[in-house]
Design a protein around this motif. Structure first.
Motif: not given
Length: 318
Positions: A3-13, A155-162
């Motif tokens: 499965e994939s991980l849909r990742t959002g990158l928020a670029q704002l002021a 620390q790292t964190h489990k997120l879906k398969e990642f």
């Protein structure tokens, strides 16, 4: 195919030095990312309530400056108090959309007096705060306003398969800090920045190649027009600053170091990239920094994850 991980990158002021207005602006991006079915949303370094851009524009190193004390007062008043619930709205929206969030903020922990920390907070998909990483070494003029952090949030964190992990700004140049995350199985490396393409265009693909991981850099935006009149010495700040102080630079490199999203500049937007774990596995055939290329029989890294406190008893929670 995994499965994939849909990742959002928020670029704002940010609405600089205004915690409540910045929170509301960030929540609109959270809602947008949630409606786009993002599994993970990332905000830039120190976004809440903003990076201290004023330091280099208002004679920030002057000792006993009444102006810098005024800036610090306003910064402290608008800093994030996690136990008081300043991040509750982010936890709620993370739970609503079942979406994890990495959030850069200025933290004021009660157990450290009134010192401020540049912190990267991880909120899991259940709306729980899993880690608060305080920047190990504030960079250059940042040391005038921020205090050095500790290893508790490495620390790292489990997120879906990642497994995901992250560092603030120039921490990403610290080999040992990167290895501390690789050694915990990191597969997506998050680097957050105050903003500017010059910060991300070289190191983001380098980390991707070194870690054979996805490397995600998220930067902020800040312009002269974002200096509002309620900021101390706003006219002095504006007169010293150029039109663009931070231009973003948000980007993503794949495990082979090639761009999936080249650095994005001069716009506020939400960028979305789908990441596949298969590509990580393929690239680790030749090099795996925490696997067959780590040589623990020769090289060893020890990480102290104790939360710093001036007290040796249990008065404050760690």
């Amino acid at each position: 195919m995994t499965e994939s991980l849909r990742t959002g990158l928020a670029q704002l002021a940010p609405v600089l030095l205004n915690k409540h207005a910045t929170t509301e602006k960030m929540l609109t991006f959270c809602d947008r990312a949630g409606r786009e079915s993002c599994d993970l949303l990332i905000f830039s370094e120190a976004l809440l309530p903003g990076y201290p851009f004023w330091i280099e524009h208002t004679d920030g190193a002057r000792f006993e400056s009444d102006l810098q004390k005024e800036f610090f007062l306003k910064y402290y008043e608008n800093a994030v108090d996690i136990p008081a619930g300043d991040l509750t709205s982010f936890c709620e929206i993370a739970k609503k959309y079942h979406m994890a969030i990495y959030l850069g903020c200025i933290e004021k922990p009660v157990e450290r007096g009134m010192s401020l920390y540049c912190s990267l907070v991880y909120i899991n998909q259940h709306g729980e705060i899993d880690s608060v990483h305080r920047k190990l070494v504030p960079t250059y003029e940042e040391r005038l306003f921020w205090s050095p952090g500790d290893g508790n949030g490495l620390q790292t964190h489990k997120l879906k398969e990642f497994r995901v992990g992250g560092l603030n700004c120039w921490e990403n140049w610290m080999p040992s800090a990167r290895m501390a995350l690789y050694g915990q199985g990191e597969e997506i490396h998050i680097s957050v920045w105050p903003g500017s393409q010059r910060n991300t265009e070289q190191i983001v693909p380098f980390i991707a190649r070194e870690g054979r991981c996805y490397s995600v850099g998220v930067g902020g935006i800040f312009r002269k027009a974002d200096i509002t009149s309620d900021i101390p010495a706003s006219e002095q700040f504006r007169s010293s600053a150029g039109p663009v102080i931070a231009n973003g630079g948000t980007c993503v490199a794949g495990p082979d170091g090639k761009w999936l999203l080249p650095p994005q500049t001069d716009i506020e937007d939400l960028f979305i990239v789908d990441l596949s774990r298969d590509e990580i596995i393929k690239e680790r055939l030749n090099f795996d920094p925490a696997g067959h290329y780590s040589r623990p029989d020769v090289l060893e890294l020890r990480v102290n994850k104790t939360r710093q406190t001036p007290l040796s008893d249990d008065l404050f929670s760690t």
